[in-house]
Design an enzyme around this catalytic site. Structure first.
Site, PDB file in Angstrom:
ATOM      1  N   SER A 475       0.893  -1.070  -0.117  1.00 30.17           N
ATOM      2  CA  SER A 475      -0.196   0.126   0.036  1.00 30.17           C
ATOM      3  C   SER A 475       0.918   1.402   0.017  1.00 30.17           C
ATOM      4  O   SER A 475       1.565   1.274  -0.940  1.00 30.17           O
ATOM      5  CB  SER A 475      -1.061   0.010   1.211  1.00 30.17           C
ATOM      6  N   ASP A 560      -8.525  -5.016  -5.917  1.00 29.42           N
ATOM      7  CA  ASP A 560      -8.507  -4.132  -4.911  1.00 29.42           C
ATOM      8  C   ASP A 560      -9.299  -2.869  -5.050  1.00 29.42           C
ATOM      9  O   ASP A 560      -9.064  -2.272  -6.275  1.00 29.42           O
ATOM     10  CB  ASP A 560      -6.733  -3.861  -5.121  1.00 29.42           C
ATOM     11  N   HIS A 592      -6.659  -5.708  -1.885  1.00 33.53           N
ATOM     12  CA  HIS A 592      -5.806  -4.933  -1.230  1.00 33.53           C
ATOM     13  C   HIS A 592      -4.715  -5.705  -0.339  1.00 33.53           C
ATOM     14  O   HIS A 592      -4.880  -5.672   1.130  1.00 33.53           O
ATOM     15  CB  HIS A 592      -6.408  -3.700  -0.612  1.00 33.53           C
TER      16      HIS A 592
END
Length: 633
Positions: A475, A560, A592
């Site tokens: 991320s 995601d 994600h």
């Protein structure tokens, strides 16, 4: 077969730990006591290695599987107060459109309580005085906002309860099981604390937190006359406060000048605040309610490391306590308040107990502009911490922080011969608002400087070989890896990006619709998409990929909702067009991050091979991995 390199003598490092142990499913985890104290539920894999909810009668060994998830595995669940149902959450292949499912512990019958396609359920509240009701947020019919709905747990009826005007991001329920307070995002990037006298009354604003402050509601008191809140207003760090709803006066309950409030323990029935923690290098508890002082003193002596009370029965006689250490599994105990005795239930990963795992040391270093940065250094067992190949492991968020404790990625890397440094760079939470706000508009700039200063510190300490430092993360940590290879191409020998954004403009254009209220906060902390696209472009690695000199590995989930597949694909395409070294793995049934163990094992196998190739650490051969959805593109 163990593959090693000449630079790391195998005889000094402990045996290679199989990835299956580090990244496979836990054996048993996340136990929760039923409110009546009769049952213990927990998460464990079934015969097909898919995580399910299991249950046993307390004091017996009659364990049985409750759920029958077919693919993704269940990770989040909680008891209801009706004595016979659990609720668990599940999405579809990582799309984060969570559904809440109820499963009956007597019949194993499962019902979808929120059966709405493409809608995200956010569990809000249960109450022991209203055992057959469940409050949940649903972005139905407007995907950009979650209204509150009341679900009847007996018949599954879903009724509209409270309308979200469009900017409310969290709700707080009173003792009458009515929504009475809320946090609303505001146009300046801050938040309002809203309150209403009754469900029929209009919302009024009790407090505004500017974009430079943070705050949220914790709980109403037992008489609903006090609202307990946490906020950083009038102080540097977030304090625990009591807000008198009649006089609107605030009283400080607990504070620290440098560290934010981390966790608050509230009594399950009488709503008394009992303890609060501040997370410094490790978690430290402050007792507020003397009635549990002896209990916490006894609990703290059971095992070394940190402890958390994870579950309590309504009678408050039995607690479940989780003990966290840096070099072993999580140990779960039952604690009997009457006898002040603790009994081991199980650890989540017993295979870790016999392994030589590394310890995690809190460290700090100064930045080039005078801030103090805290982090955690882990070095391999059995060899000197000198001139080592090193992984700078960057946390996501970025508005979270790394903490002390067992981390499978860290242990994996240390076992392979790498030093691992985790850095709470500016913009990380927990260290007060001055430190948090120092990260505003600093993606790819001062936030990145903090990471480079970390590398320089490691080299100055003699810990790291400056020619063998890689940057890795998920991320925001993935973004940091991309920034590392583009903005400072000479520093890192390689990069590993997991679901990281490459273009801050397209990132902001493609956020989930229910993040709409957060756009002002993003504009303040990141940059304004509408008025300064060139600024965001200047902080986007995509537009600098021609600078990349070192190899890059990217892992992405196809579903995601936060960092879309395009964020990885566009930088892969640009790198290949300019003939830059990139490997790309796409997982068709992930979002994600990688939830399915088959996908985790595949990605980390590939990452391990990649890092060994460019940094010289040990690796376990990839082998014949089955069941994953990873495709090399």
């Amino acid at each position: 077969m163990v593959t090693t390199t000449a630079s790391q003598p195998q005889t000094q490092l402990p045996p290679l730990i199989p990835r299956e142990i580090l990244f496979g499913n836990p054996e048993r985890a996340r136990p929760q006591l039923s409110p009546d104290g009769k049952y213990l539920a927990y998460i464990a894999p079934d015969e097909n290695n898919i995580l399910q909810v299991w249950v046993r009668s307390v004091g017996q060994q009659d364990d049985r599987q409750l759920t029958q998830d077919k693919k993704r595995g269940i990770r989040m669940y909680f008891w209801t107060f009706d004595g016979e149902q659990l609720i668990y959450l599940q999405d579809a292949d990582g799309d984060e459109n969570w559904h809440c499912y109820a499963v009956n512990i007597n019949t194993n019958i499962v019902r979808d309580l929120t059966p709405f396609q493409g809608v995200q359920a956010q569990p809000l509240a249960l109450d022991h005085n209203f055992p057959h009701e469940f409050l949940v947020g649903l972005n139905l019919p407007d995907l950009s906002k979650h209204d509150v709905y009341r679900v009847n747990l007996k018949n599954g009826a879903v009724e509209f309860d409270t309308e979200n005007p469009g900017n409310i991001v969290s709700w707080t329920v009173n003792t009458q099981f009515q929504v009475q307070a809320a946090i609303a995002a505001t146009a300046d990037g801050g938040y309002d604390l809203l309150y209403r006298e009754s469900p029929q009354a209009a919302w009024e604003n009790l407090r505004h937190w500017s974009s430079e402050d943070e705050g949220y509601a914790v709980s109403f008191s037992a008489d609903d006359k006090t609202l307990y809140i946490v906020g950083s207003h009038d102080a540097n760090a977030q304090r625990l406060l009591a807000l008198d709803l009649a006089t609107r006066q605030e009283t400080v309950i607990a504070e620290d000048p440098e560290y934010d409030v981390d966790s608050v323990i509230v009594h399950p029935t009488d709503r008394v605040l009992q303890a609060v923690s501040f997370y410094r290098d490790k978690q430290e508890w402050q007792i507020l309610d003397r009635s549990i002082a002896d209990d916490l003193e006894v609990i703290a002596q059971v095992r070394p490391g940190e402890y958390n009370i994870t579950s309590r029965d309504l009678a408050d006689r039995t607690w479940l306590v989780a003990y966290i250490t840096d070099n072993g599994p999580v140990y779960y105990y039952t604690y009997d308040r009457t006898t002040k005795s603790s009994t081991l239930l199980f650890s989540n990963q017993p295979k870790l107990e016999e392994l030589q795992l590394a310890t995690m040391q809190p460290v700090s270093y100064p930045t080039r502009d005078g801030l103090t940065i805290h982090g955690y250094l882990t070095t391999p067992v059995g060899i000197a911490a000198k001139n080592l190949p090193t992984i700078l492991l960057v946390h996501g968020g970025p508005w979270v922080r790394d903490t002390w404790g067992y981390d499978p990625e860290v242990q994996w890397l240390a076992n392979r011969g790498y030093a691992v440094l985790q850095v709470n760079f500016r913009g990380s939470t927990g260290y007060g608002k001055a430190f948090l706000n120092a990260g505003n508009r600093e993606w790819g700039a001062k936030m990145h400087d903090d990471l480079i200063d970390a590398v320089n510190w490691l080299v100055e300490q003699g810990i790291s070989d400056p020619q063998k430092v890689a940057i890795m993360g998920g991320s925001y940590g993935g973004y940091a890896a991309l920034a590392g290879l583009t903005f400072t191409p000479e520093v890192f020998a390689a990069g590993v990006d997991i679901v990281g954004p490459s273009n801050l403009i397209t990132l902001m254009q493609s956020i989930p619709p229910y993040w709409e209220p957060m756009k002002a906060m993003f504009a303040h902390r990141l940059g304004n998409l509408e008025t300064e696209p060139e600024f965001l472009k200047s902080r986007s690695p995509l537009f600098y990929c021609d600078r990349i000199q070192k190899p890059l590995l990217i892992g992405q989930g196809a579903n995601d909702p936060r960092v879309k597949q395009a964020e990885s694909e566009q930088i892969v395409a640009a790198m290949r067009q300019s003939n830059r070294p990139v490997e790309y793995l796409l997982y068709a049934d992930e979002g994600h991050g990688f939830a399915r163990p088959e996908n985790r094992l595949h990605f980390y196998a590939k990452a391990e091979e990649f890092l060994a190739k460019y940094l010289g650490g040990r690796f376990e051969p990839v082998g014949d991995l089955v069941g994953h959805s990873g495709v090399e593109k």
